[in-house]
Design a protein around this motif. Structure first.
Motif, mmCIF file in Angstrom:
data_model
loop_
_atom_site.group_PDB
_atom_site.id
_atom_site.type_symbol
_atom_site.label_atom_id
_atom_site.label_comp_id
_atom_site.label_asym_id
_atom_site.label_seq_id
_atom_site.Cartn_x
_atom_site.Cartn_y
_atom_site.Cartn_z
ATOM 1 N N PHE A 5 0.751 -1.090 0.001
ATOM 2 C CA PHE A 5 -0.085 -0.049 -0.044
ATOM 3 C C PHE A 5 0.910 1.322 -0.083
ATOM 4 C CE2 PHE A 5 -2.426 -3.300 1.826
ATOM 5 C CZ PHE A 5 -3.756 -3.294 1.346
ATOM 6 N N SER A 6 1.960 1.303 0.756
ATOM 7 C CA SER A 6 2.894 2.282 0.955
ATOM 8 C C SER A 6 3.454 2.625 -0.481
ATOM 9 C CB SER A 6 3.944 2.269 1.836
ATOM 10 O OG SER A 6 4.751 0.973 1.640
ATOM 11 N N SER A 7 4.044 1.623 -1.219
ATOM 12 C CA SER A 7 4.425 1.449 -2.565
ATOM 13 C C SER A 7 3.311 2.055 -3.546
ATOM 14 C CB SER A 7 4.942 0.176 -2.926
ATOM 15 O OG SER A 7 5.513 0.127 -4.218
ATOM 16 N N ALA A 8 2.286 1.734 -3.614
ATOM 17 C CA ALA A 8 1.157 2.189 -4.387
ATOM 18 C C ALA A 8 1.000 3.638 -4.231
ATOM 19 C CB ALA A 8 -0.032 1.299 -4.188
ATOM 20 N N ALA A 9 1.155 3.875 -2.955
ATOM 21 C CA ALA A 9 1.257 5.542 -2.502
ATOM 22 C C ALA A 9 2.190 6.457 -2.842
ATOM 23 C CB ALA A 9 0.553 5.739 -1.290
ATOM 24 N N PHE A 10 3.318 5.892 -2.578
ATOM 25 C CA PHE A 10 4.564 6.840 -2.630
ATOM 26 C C PHE A 10 5.668 6.289 -3.828
ATOM 27 C CE2 PHE A 10 3.109 6.844 1.831
ATOM 28 C CZ PHE A 10 2.543 8.264 1.879
ATOM 29 N N GLY A 11 5.328 4.996 -4.403
ATOM 30 C CA GLY A 11 6.297 4.591 -5.400
ATOM 31 C C GLY A 11 7.533 4.312 -4.662
ATOM 32 N N GLU A 12 8.454 4.556 -5.409
ATOM 33 C CA GLU A 12 9.884 4.088 -4.831
ATOM 34 C C GLU A 12 10.254 4.721 -3.706
ATOM 35 O OE1 GLU A 12 10.302 7.734 -7.884
ATOM 36 O OE2 GLU A 12 9.143 5.647 -7.801
ATOM 37 N N TYR A 13 9.721 5.840 -3.355
ATOM 38 C CA TYR A 13 10.143 6.643 -2.011
ATOM 39 C C TYR A 13 9.682 5.750 -0.740
ATOM 40 C CZ TYR A 13 10.738 10.489 -5.252
ATOM 41 O OH TYR A 13 11.471 11.119 -6.286
ATOM 42 N N ALA A 14 8.743 4.645 -0.919
ATOM 43 C CA ALA A 14 8.275 3.779 0.348
ATOM 44 C C ALA A 14 9.746 3.063 0.666
ATOM 45 C CB ALA A 14 7.343 2.950 -0.344
ATOM 46 N N PHE A 15 10.575 3.249 0.251
ATOM 47 C CA PHE A 15 11.852 2.665 0.592
ATOM 48 C C PHE A 15 12.791 3.415 1.797
ATOM 49 C CE2 PHE A 15 11.543 0.107 -3.427
ATOM 50 C CZ PHE A 15 11.496 -1.081 -3.056
ATOM 51 N N LEU A 16 12.330 4.632 1.661
ATOM 52 C CA LEU A 16 13.118 5.532 2.370
ATOM 53 C C LEU A 16 13.130 5.432 3.864
ATOM 54 C CD1 LEU A 16 12.741 8.879 0.354
ATOM 55 C CD2 LEU A 16 14.842 7.503 0.459
ATOM 56 N N PRO A 17 11.724 5.165 4.385
ATOM 57 C CA PRO A 17 11.650 4.905 6.009
ATOM 58 C C PRO A 17 12.571 3.639 6.250
ATOM 59 C CG PRO A 17 9.661 5.044 4.983
ATOM 60 C CD PRO A 17 10.366 5.077 3.881
ATOM 61 N N PHE A 18 12.793 2.518 5.500
ATOM 62 C CA PHE A 18 13.883 1.605 5.732
ATOM 63 C C PHE A 18 15.267 2.083 5.930
ATOM 64 C CE2 PHE A 18 10.560 -1.117 3.110
ATOM 65 C CZ PHE A 18 9.907 -1.442 4.136
ATOM 66 N N VAL A 19 15.684 2.998 5.143
ATOM 67 C CA VAL A 19 16.840 3.753 5.132
ATOM 68 C C VAL A 19 17.020 4.333 6.624
ATOM 69 C CG1 VAL A 19 18.404 5.484 4.241
ATOM 70 C CG2 VAL A 19 17.147 4.039 2.796
ATOM 71 N N GLY A 20 16.124 5.193 6.865
ATOM 72 C CA GLY A 20 16.161 6.074 7.964
ATOM 73 C C GLY A 20 16.057 4.802 9.247
#
Length: 463
Positions: free
Chosen positions: A390-405
């Motif tokens: 769902f986060s990928s559908a909403a934010f696209g590739e930027y859904a990976f950034l929380p994992f980085v943080g």
């Protein structure tokens, strides 16, 4: 299930239409598909929370037998039962039971290994658990390809393949001994002497006895005792965050939805499946290499370097996907970044999360610490696997950034708080925890027992 995504959608549409005489909505379909995927991790969470009960009632060896019997039942539910009764509810139940078996096994197996292994080889032997995971992913994606067992008519055979591996274990279980630690705690003195002689573990038995005598007032520390006692609390925090570090990198999202991620990165059609297989095979080779040199570089360094490379790879992946329309080369860069991320995470935290918790704990604290950390591992995995689509559908590739943080925070914690276990005995590692707890209380008394035991190493305790 990753490779049979389209087949699963067709199956759900067909069964839903027959049952309700209407087509399934896109939102309902997405929730159903995501639920079946994440049900594996939800079941794993339930299994991790039930591991203490299983290990207590069935012993270390018996709990592993129980795990494989449960796995066989789950495969039957997902395959023959789902086909015969034409119900996707059976798939959901089977995925949950499959996860339940994994949750118990991921706790019971490290306990069994750690209590039947000489301490200096503990990291190497436990790393095998992390090593077979990418091999299993590659095997699953390979046999799940539409040209193998991932087609509309062959998928029931696909979900029954794990039965073969469980049968191999069940046929071999008779020759596996009970663990010395379990025998000591349950008073089987004759059996422990026999097991020690059979496994040539007399010296290790002496160390095991000392390890248990570190805490003469407790046979097995409870969760609340680990929270209240400072030296135990440090062990609990370290093991929980080390095991949680693997899931918070987002590895479950990549493993469960790798084909979709490769499609997003520009890989077309069935090439995404081949890319997934290649990614996991490369990960297996890299993990095999790190498992061989684990004792030389240490588990802590492996954890930190793996997290750091994984975080950097995710940043590059986001950049490449965001800019992929500007160059024909960028999709290849995205694939490279994703493969680098997977190999770094599985080769670093993927090994550390099975090795470090056992290295950082003792016979007294290890079971409870593993129960709590395994529950954390599967809880974070469940959240990641369900939320990511769902986060990928909403934010696209930027859904990976929380994992980085979150990964950056994990690196900072590991550098500051996780003790190094390289070429250190259990007593030396625990002395580090004791000295830390002494600083917290302003006293040095807590380390006296440990240091006295260190001086007595030359006088072994006979069984």
């Amino acid at each position: 299930v990753n490779t049979t995504f389209n087949v699963s959608k067709t199956l759900y549409n067909y069964q839903y239409g027959e049952r309700y005489n209407s087509s399934i909505g896109e939102t309902t379909l997405m929730v159903l598909v995501t639920s079946i995927q994440s049900m594996l991790l939800l079941g794993s969470l339930a299994g991790a929370m039930s591991a203490h009960l299983a290990v207590t009632n069935f012993s270390r060896r018996g709990s592993m037998v129980f795990t494989h019997i449960t796995n066989i039942i789950s495969c039957i539910l997902m395959g023959p039962v789902a086909v015969y009764f034409k119900t996707y509810e059976s798939l959901i139940a089977g995925r949950f039971l499959c996860g339940f078996a994994r949750g118990i096994g991921f706790t019971a197996a490290p306990l069994l290994i750690s209590e039947t292994t000489v301490h200096r080889y503990l990291g190497k032997h436990l790393s095998i658990s992390g090593l077979v995971v990418p091999l299993g992913y590659a095997l699953g994606n390979g046999i799940g390809h539409p040209l193998v067992l991932g087609g509309e008519n062959t998928w029931p055979f696909l979900v029954c393949v794990p039965i073969l591996f469980s049968m191999v274990y069940l046929l071999s279980a008779h020759w596996l001994p009970q663990t010395p630690g379990w025998l000591i705690k349950n008073g089987f003195r004759r059996k422990i002497i026999k097991t020690s002689k059979k496994a040539n573990m007399k010296a290790e038995f002496n160390n095991l006895s000392k390890e248990i005598e570190l805490d003469t007032t407790l046979t097995e520390a409870s969760f609340w005792e680990m929270v209240k006692i400072p030296k135990y609390r440090q062990q609990l925090i370290c093991t929980v965050l080390v095991m949680g570090s693997l899931q918070t990198t987002g590895i479950s999202a990549v493993a469960l939805y790798s084909n979709r991620i490769f499609h997003t990165a520009g890989v077309q059609g069935n090439n995404a499946t081949y890319a997934s297989i290649g990614m996991h095979l490369i990960t297996f080779c890299v993990t095999l290499f790190f498992a061989q040199i684990l004792r030389k570089i240490g588990t802590k360094k492996l954890l930190i370097f793996g997290l750091a490379i994984g975080a950097c790879s995710l940043v590059f992946l986001v950049i490449f996907i965001a800019l992929q329309g500007h160059s024909a080369v960028l999709p290849y860069c995205s694939v490279t970044a994703l493969i680098t991320y997977t190999t770094a995470v599985m080769g670093g935290p993927g090994i550390a999360f099975v090795a470090l918790p056992s290295q950082l704990t003792t016979q007294t604290t290890r079971p409870t610490a593993l129960y709590a950390s395994a529950a954390t591992y599967w809880l974070t995995g469940t959240i990641v696997s369900f939320v990511f689509p769902f986060s990928s559908a909403a934010f696209g590739e930027y859904a990976f950034l929380p994992f980085v943080g979150v990964t950056v925070l994990q690196i900072m914690f590991a550098c500051q708080k996780v003790p190094s276990t390289r070429r250190k005995s259990v007593i030396e590692i625990q002395d580090r925890f004791n000295r830390r707890s002494s600083k917290c209380r302003g006293s040095k008394d807590s380390g006296i027992v440990v240091r006295s035991l260190m001086r007595e190493d030359s006088n072994p305790i006979e069984p």
